[in-house]
Design a protein around this motif. Structure first.
Motif, PDB file in Angstrom:
ATOM      1  N   TYR A  95       2.268   5.233  -9.578  1.00  0.00           N
ATOM      2  CA  TYR A  95       1.426   6.136  -9.046  1.00  0.00           C
ATOM      3  C   TYR A  95       1.528   6.234  -7.571  1.00  0.00           C
ATOM      4  O   TYR A  95       2.192   5.585  -7.186  1.00  0.00           O
ATOM      5  CB  TYR A  95      -0.113   5.513  -9.306  1.00  0.00           C
ATOM      6  N   ARG A  96       0.932   7.508  -7.129  1.00  0.00           N
ATOM      7  CA  ARG A  96       0.930   7.574  -5.653  1.00  0.00           C
ATOM      8  C   ARG A  96      -0.262   7.209  -4.831  1.00  0.00           C
ATOM      9  O   ARG A  96      -0.105   7.094  -3.777  1.00  0.00           O
ATOM     10  CB  ARG A  96       0.968   9.142  -5.525  1.00  0.00           C
ATOM     11  N   ASP A  97      -1.053   6.741  -5.495  1.00  0.00           N
ATOM     12  CA  ASP A  97      -2.304   6.467  -4.540  1.00  0.00           C
ATOM     13  C   ASP A  97      -2.968   4.999  -5.114  1.00  0.00           C
ATOM     14  O   ASP A  97      -2.602   4.516  -6.346  1.00  0.00           O
ATOM     15  CB  ASP A  97      -3.512   7.456  -4.727  1.00  0.00           C
ATOM     16  N   ASN A 142       0.935  -0.985   0.119  1.00  0.00           N
ATOM     17  CA  ASN A 142       0.162  -0.003  -0.033  1.00  0.00           C
ATOM     18  C   ASN A 142       0.936   1.124  -0.106  1.00  0.00           C
ATOM     19  O   ASN A 142       0.368   2.328   0.443  1.00  0.00           O
ATOM     20  CB  ASN A 142      -0.998  -0.004   1.337  1.00  0.00           C
ATOM     21  N   LEU A 143       1.974   1.091  -0.445  1.00  0.00           N
ATOM     22  CA  LEU A 143       2.933   2.049  -0.633  1.00  0.00           C
ATOM     23  C   LEU A 143       3.497   2.524  -1.688  1.00  0.00           C
ATOM     24  O   LEU A 143       3.956   3.656  -2.428  1.00  0.00           O
ATOM     25  CB  LEU A 143       4.223   2.041   0.239  1.00  0.00           C
ATOM     26  N   SER A 144       3.747   1.306  -2.824  1.00  0.00           N
ATOM     27  CA  SER A 144       4.251   1.559  -4.062  1.00  0.00           C
ATOM     28  C   SER A 144       3.152   0.886  -4.987  1.00  0.00           C
ATOM     29  O   SER A 144       2.646  -0.265  -5.049  1.00  0.00           O
ATOM     30  CB  SER A 144       5.601   0.555  -4.288  1.00  0.00           C
ATOM     31  N   PHE A 145       2.782   1.749  -6.117  1.00  0.00           N
ATOM     32  CA  PHE A 145       1.629   1.430  -6.954  1.00  0.00           C
ATOM     33  C   PHE A 145       2.236   1.740  -8.454  1.00  0.00           C
ATOM     34  O   PHE A 145       2.637   2.727  -8.699  1.00  0.00           O
ATOM     35  CB  PHE A 145       0.419   2.431  -6.897  1.00  0.00           C
ATOM     36  N   GLY A 146       1.970   0.334  -9.259  1.00  0.00           N
ATOM     37  CA  GLY A 146       2.662   0.411 -10.339  1.00  0.00           C
ATOM     38  C   GLY A 146       1.552  -0.124 -11.470  1.00  0.00           C
ATOM     39  O   GLY A 146       0.728  -0.873 -11.365  1.00  0.00           O
TER      40      GLY A 146
END
Length: 723
Positions: free
Chosen positions: A427-429, A376-380
């Protein structure tokens, strides 16, 4: 894996076994392995074939049940899916279902190649025959049959009304309903049709213990239909369509070790139960249509043209960690469509030469999107499309050098263009709405592959029932681009990978003894495997802090390998009541070169899905009852030695998913009335053996080490009415 065996071919017999002449044994079963009709025992190819009666008797519900019935065949559902196929023959295949990666075993439905593995784990119903061809089939079947091919042939169009209806109930709430009807339309057999349907349902082998939802369940609807216009004795036009909707839930995976990022979350006791935090979504829809024109121009020449279109869509949630924690949650969408054309010319003038020639064209588009949430910190976001245009020409001819000695020569030339459009970004979210500026890969590239696959074989009919053969052939699997490329962190991942090639040498025999009461087929093969394509999960540092905190599906050409093996298939009818059949297989697969970080680590790596030993035995008893009905009972046992189920770079500390040697027991009893009714009681994996088929090894970056297991003990009762 099925635990009972009937091979080298299906021994299909509706009449009493006492009438030996009525038995359809190996010598009488017609196959189309060389794209022309021949009996199984006269084809100098390692092939196993099954009639519909044998498939029913052996309780083959989908293609994965063929696993133990064919030597050196491994077939199972790919990791989290229930209808995506993973197939290996003689240690050669492909386990990565992502678009851009081609399979190593070709799947065919009624002469149409199914390019993508999603939905290709076909359910078996209203089938005429299933054939499994072992070894490279590059000459006649083309690319991506480097390990072999599995051919599913649907029931043909009858000249009189016929059909069936069946209901199957079993444990885990199983309820399957199948039906088919076909015959002439309007009272004239010049126009014929057939339609078949199947509703296949089963509760889950396990549950999500948090939500209470079933996992590893089955909910499939399937429809197939065909229409044929028989214009004359020499010309017919046939149309076919198929549709399948798989709404089954995700498959449950067992944590093999605790995840260090989830303290206190110990592995569950049940091998199918999970605690997934993602919704239980795993939906696949496939549909296809084809038209076939058969024209016999004269007594010597026959022509066939097949045009087909297929497409599929998949949406699936992959909760790698199997926990409520958001450690590795992935949502994936797959889509593909393909159009193929094939024109065949078949010559047989009754002389010393006969053969088939053809032109094949393929235009495919496969793509999708994969949304990765790590901790829930790194979004690809991985997305893209691969476009494939391929054209091939082939020929395969048989020459009778003498009355007993035949020479078969063939060649296929393939020219293929692949274009990949890839955009991988961060992404950030978790809603994937605010880009973080990181572009892992952004390219639009094209590459061309050309391949010439020759074949030459000699076969000698040493006696009327003994055939010896030797062959040399080549197969290849297309190269391409890795859609998951992380070009920023691992620049080489955006470069194309090469096509892989197998040069195969084989000698074998097909033998019958004692008035065809004993069949014994032998094959030894030696394969030189080059530019092996391997999918490996690779950890990398996503934020530059020096710690590997993410992973991607890396794809490379490892190097070279040698694969050799020996196969035995047998079938013995000692008297009118008993049948003993089975197979034995030995496989020796080793890397000669496996390049990693500039170092050859071949001695450390093992082939995937390549057990050293496997085999099975099936014993069946049949008898006629006083009222004219027939009773048969069978029991079977299959064994597979230990196997490596996933490819990992061992020197990095990554442990592959493995499975020790194990055996399975199956049994069944069938009663067929002196009329339309058939009752059947079947049991599979009767000892409830726990065995892994595949899994995920992502421990270094994500703490994930999970295994997917084969089905538990199952038993069913079926009622079938034929008309």
């Amino acid at each position: 894996m099925a635990g009972a065996l009937l091979a080298p071919a299906a021994w299909a017999q509706d009449a009493a076994p006492a009438a030996q002449a009525e038995a359809k044994t190996l010598g009488g079963l017609t196959v189309t392995a060389r794209k022309r009709e021949e009996t199984l025992q006269e084809v100098p190819v390692a092939i196993t074939a099954f009639t519909p009666e044998a498939l029913d008797r052996l309780n083959v519900e989908d293609l994965s049940d063929l696993d133990a019935l064919v030597p050196n065949l491994t077939v199972y559902a790919a990791r989290g899916s229930s209808s995506t196929i993973t197939a290996y023959i003689r240690g050669i295949g492909q386990s990565d279902p992502l678009w851009g990666v081609d399979p190593g075993v070709g799947i065919y439905m009624d002469d149409v190649y199914i390019a993508r593995p999603q939905g290709a784990l076909l359910d078996v119903f209203d089938v005429e025959r299933v054939e499994v061809l072992r070894g490279p089939q590059g000459t006649l079947y083309g690319k991506n049959t480097i390990g072999g091919a599995i051919k599913y042939i649907s029931r043909g169009l009858p000249t009189s009304l016929d059909g069936f209806a069946s209901v199957t109930v079993g444990n885990y709430g199983q309820l399957d309903v199948k039906a088919a009807i076909g015959g002439p339309i309007g009272g004239d057999d010049a126009l014929r049709g057939r339609i078949s349907v199947a509703s296949l349902n089963r509760d889950g082998f396990g549950k999500n213990v948090v939500t209470g939802q079933d996992v590893s369940d089955k909910e499939v609807l399937a429809l197939r239909g065909s229409l044929g216009a028989y214009v004359s004795d020499d010309l017919d036009i046939q149309f076919a369509f198929d549709w399948m909707d798989d709404q089954s839930g995700v498959r449950g995976a067992k944590m093999l070790t605790p995840n260090r990022f989830a303290p206190g979350q110990a592995p569950l006791d049940d091998r199918y139960d999970v605690r997934n935090g993602m919704p239980n979504v795993n939906d696949t829809t496939i549909k296809g249509a084809s038209a076939t024109v058969n024209w016999r121009a004269n007594e010597d020449w026959a022509f066939k043209y097949v045009i087909a279109k297929r497409e599929s869509d998949t949406e699936t949630n992959i909760d790698f960690d199997t926990l409520q924690n958001k450690i590795a949650d992935v949502k994936a969408f797959y889509r593909d469509q393909q159009v193929s054309h094939e024109l065949q010319a078949n010559y047989d003038g009754g002389g010393r030469a006969r053969g088939v020639m053809g032109i094949y064209g393929f235009d495919g588009e496969a793509g999708g999107q994969v949304l990765n949430n790590f901790f829930n910190l790194s979004f690809g976001d991985t997305q893209g499309t691969v476009y494939t245009e391929s054209i091939a020409a082939y020929a395969d001819w048989t020459f009778d050098l003498t009355d007993k000695l035949k020479l078969d020569v063939g060649v296929r030339y393939t020219d293929e263009d692949k274009r990949a459009k890839v955009l991988n970004r961060g992404y950030r979210d978790p809603a994937f709405t605010i880009p973080n500026g990181v572009i892992a890969a952004n390219f639009d590239r094209k590459i061309n592959f050309k391949n010439t696959s020759p074949k030459v074989s000699l076969d000698y009919q040493i006696a009327p029932d003994i055939l010896l053969y030797g062959l040399a052939t080549r197969g290849f699997k297309s190269g391409g681009y890795n859609i998951r490329a992380q070009a920023t962190a691992v620049p080489r991942s955006a470069e194309p990978f090469d096509d892989e090639v197998v040069d195969s040498y084989e000698v074998g025999s097909k033998m019958a003894f004692f008035d065809q009461r004993l069949f014994l087929n032998l094959a030894y093969f030696h394969n030189k495997y080059k530019d092996i394509q391997l999918s490996v999960f690779t950890a990398y540092d996503s934020n530059g802090d020096g710690t590997n905190d993410a992973f991607f599906g890396d794809f490379t050409n490892a190097g070279k390998g040698t694969v050799q093996g020996f196969e035995v298939e047998y079938q013995w009818l000692p008297n009118e009541h008993w049948l003993v059949s089975g197979n034995l297989a030995w496989l020796d697969a080793k890397y000669d070169e496996f390049m990693y970080a500039g170092i050859n680590i071949a001695d450390e790596q093992e082939f995937t899905n390549a057990p050293d030993f496997s085999g099975a035995i099936n014993v069946e008893y049949r008898t006629d009852l006083s009222d004219g009905s027939k009773l048969s009972a069978r029991a079977g046992y299959s064994y597979q030695s230990d196997v490596i189920a996933t490819t990992e770079i061992v020197r990095t500390g990554a442990l592959p998913i493995t499975q020790d040697g194990y055996g399975l027991v199956n049994a069944g009893v069938t009663w067929k009335s002196n009329g339309p009714w058939t009752l059947s009681l079947q049991g599979s994996n009767l000892t409830d053996k726990e065995y892994r088929t595949t899994g995920y090894s992502l421990n270094s970056a994500l703490g994930v080490y999970t295994g997917f297991y084969g089905p538990p003990r199952q038993y069913t009762f079926s009622v079938k009415y034929d008309f």
